[in-house]
Write a protein that holds these residues in place. Structure first.
Motif, PDB file in Angstrom:
ATOM      1  N   UNK A 229      -8.301  -0.964  -5.001  1.00 59.43           N
ATOM      2  CA  UNK A 229      -7.709   0.322  -5.363  1.00 59.43           C
ATOM      3  C   UNK A 229      -7.146   0.248  -6.783  1.00 59.43           C
ATOM      4  N   UNK A 230      -6.504  -0.849  -7.090  1.00 57.61           N
ATOM      5  CA  UNK A 230      -5.947  -1.036  -8.435  1.00 57.61           C
ATOM      6  C   UNK A 230      -7.060  -1.021  -9.483  1.00 57.61           C
ATOM      7  N   UNK A 231      -8.141  -1.713  -9.208  1.00 55.93           N
ATOM      8  CA  UNK A 231      -9.254  -1.776 -10.146  1.00 55.93           C
ATOM      9  C   UNK A 231      -9.894  -0.407 -10.346  1.00 55.93           C
ATOM     10  N   UNK A 232     -10.168   0.269  -9.265  1.00 57.33           N
ATOM     11  CA  UNK A 232     -10.769   1.602  -9.350  1.00 57.33           C
ATOM     12  C   UNK A 232      -9.802   2.566 -10.027  1.00 57.33           C
ATOM     13  N   UNK A 233      -8.532   2.448  -9.708  1.00 57.73           N
ATOM     14  CA  UNK A 233      -7.522   3.323 -10.306  1.00 57.73           C
ATOM     15  C   UNK A 233      -7.433   3.149 -11.808  1.00 57.73           C
ATOM     16  N   UNK A 234      -7.516   1.919 -12.261  1.00 61.56           N
ATOM     17  CA  UNK A 234      -7.465   1.664 -13.702  1.00 61.56           C
ATOM     18  C   UNK A 234      -8.667   2.301 -14.400  1.00 61.56           C
TER      19      UNK A 234
ATOM     20  N   UNK B 256       3.084   4.397 -11.414  1.00 64.05           N
ATOM     21  CA  UNK B 256       2.296   4.099 -10.218  1.00 64.05           C
ATOM     22  C   UNK B 256       1.696   2.698 -10.294  1.00 64.05           C
ATOM     23  N   UNK B 257       1.141   2.360 -11.433  1.00 69.52           N
ATOM     24  CA  UNK B 257       0.531   1.033 -11.606  1.00 69.52           C
ATOM     25  C   UNK B 257       1.549  -0.072 -11.407  1.00 69.52           C
ATOM     26  N   UNK B 258       2.745   0.150 -11.905  1.00 67.75           N
ATOM     27  CA  UNK B 258       3.804  -0.851 -11.736  1.00 67.75           C
ATOM     28  C   UNK B 258       4.202  -0.991 -10.267  1.00 67.75           C
TER      29      UNK B 258
ATOM     30  N   UNK C   9       4.435   7.687  -3.166  1.00 68.65           N
ATOM     31  CA  UNK C   9       5.130   8.777  -3.862  1.00 68.65           C
ATOM     32  C   UNK C   9       4.707   8.827  -5.326  1.00 68.65           C
ATOM     33  N   UNK C  10       4.572   7.671  -5.927  1.00 76.06           N
ATOM     34  CA  UNK C  10       4.117   7.625  -7.329  1.00 76.06           C
ATOM     35  C   UNK C  10       2.694   8.159  -7.447  1.00 76.06           C
ATOM     36  N   UNK C  11       1.862   7.828  -6.490  1.00 72.61           N
ATOM     37  CA  UNK C  11       0.481   8.318  -6.495  1.00 72.61           C
ATOM     38  C   UNK C  11       0.448   9.835  -6.319  1.00 72.61           C
TER      39      UNK C  11
END
Length: 176
Positions: A50-55, A111-113, A139-141
């Motif tokens: 998810x982190x990779x796709x989100x970036x 969100x990333x943090x 919540x950040x998302x």
């Protein structure tokens, strides 16, 4: 049979981790705590994906929003000014979009943090703490989603304003 039970637990853990419902809607009971703890490595792998796709999505969206702002809104506003056509709604939309674009960027950083903090947590030994962090991350998302919706709304209003200007200019051309 054991594999089917394991898949069921993994599925249950994924529902707990990736569900977008709020903390008040889902009670963190012993079964869910156990599912988080037991499937920690799988959950973390999914979070890394998810982190990779989100970036990648952030880079793509950031590029698109920049193109819309600088390639469309700013250029159009400048062209209107050069032609002596002052439209306050266009200027307001441009300013609102720039502000929202900055908000989107800041929301995504936040969100990333939070997501990185979630990934770094020990969900096996601290599933409750992990779940609380998950809720913060959700919540950040949600903030990012709201920001994107606001930008879409501004783009839609801007498009309508451009069409109105086009129609007004077309009427002027036919009146002459």
């Amino acid at each position: 049979m054991q594999k089917r039970i394991n898949y069921s637990l993994v599925f249950a853990a994924m529902i707990v981790v990736f569900s977008s419902t709020s903390a008040t809607a889902i009670k963190l009971d012993d079964n869910r705590i156990g599912a988080i703890s037991q499937n920690c490595s799988i959950i973390k792998e999914r979070l890394r994906r998810i982190e990779s796709v989100g970036a990648k999505s952030r880079v793509y969206l950031g590029t698109q929003y920049e193109s819309i702002y600088s390639g469309l809104m700013s250029n159009f506003s400048l062209r209107l000014m050069r032609n002596g056509i002052a439209k306050q709604d266009i200027a307001n939309q441009q300013a609102a979009f720039q502000s929202e674009r900055e908000r989107f960027r800041n929301d995504f950083i936040g969100y990333s943090q939070e997501l990185q903090s979630l990934i770094d947590m020990d969900c096996k030994n601290e599933p409750i703490k992990f779940y609380r962090q998950l809720e913060k991350t959700r919540k950040k998302r949600a903030d990012i989603t709201k920001s994107m919706e606001r930008m879409d709304e501004i783009i839609s209003k801007h498009r309508q304003s451009v069409l109105v200007i086009r129609d007004d200019l077309s009427k002027e051309d036919t009146d002459e």
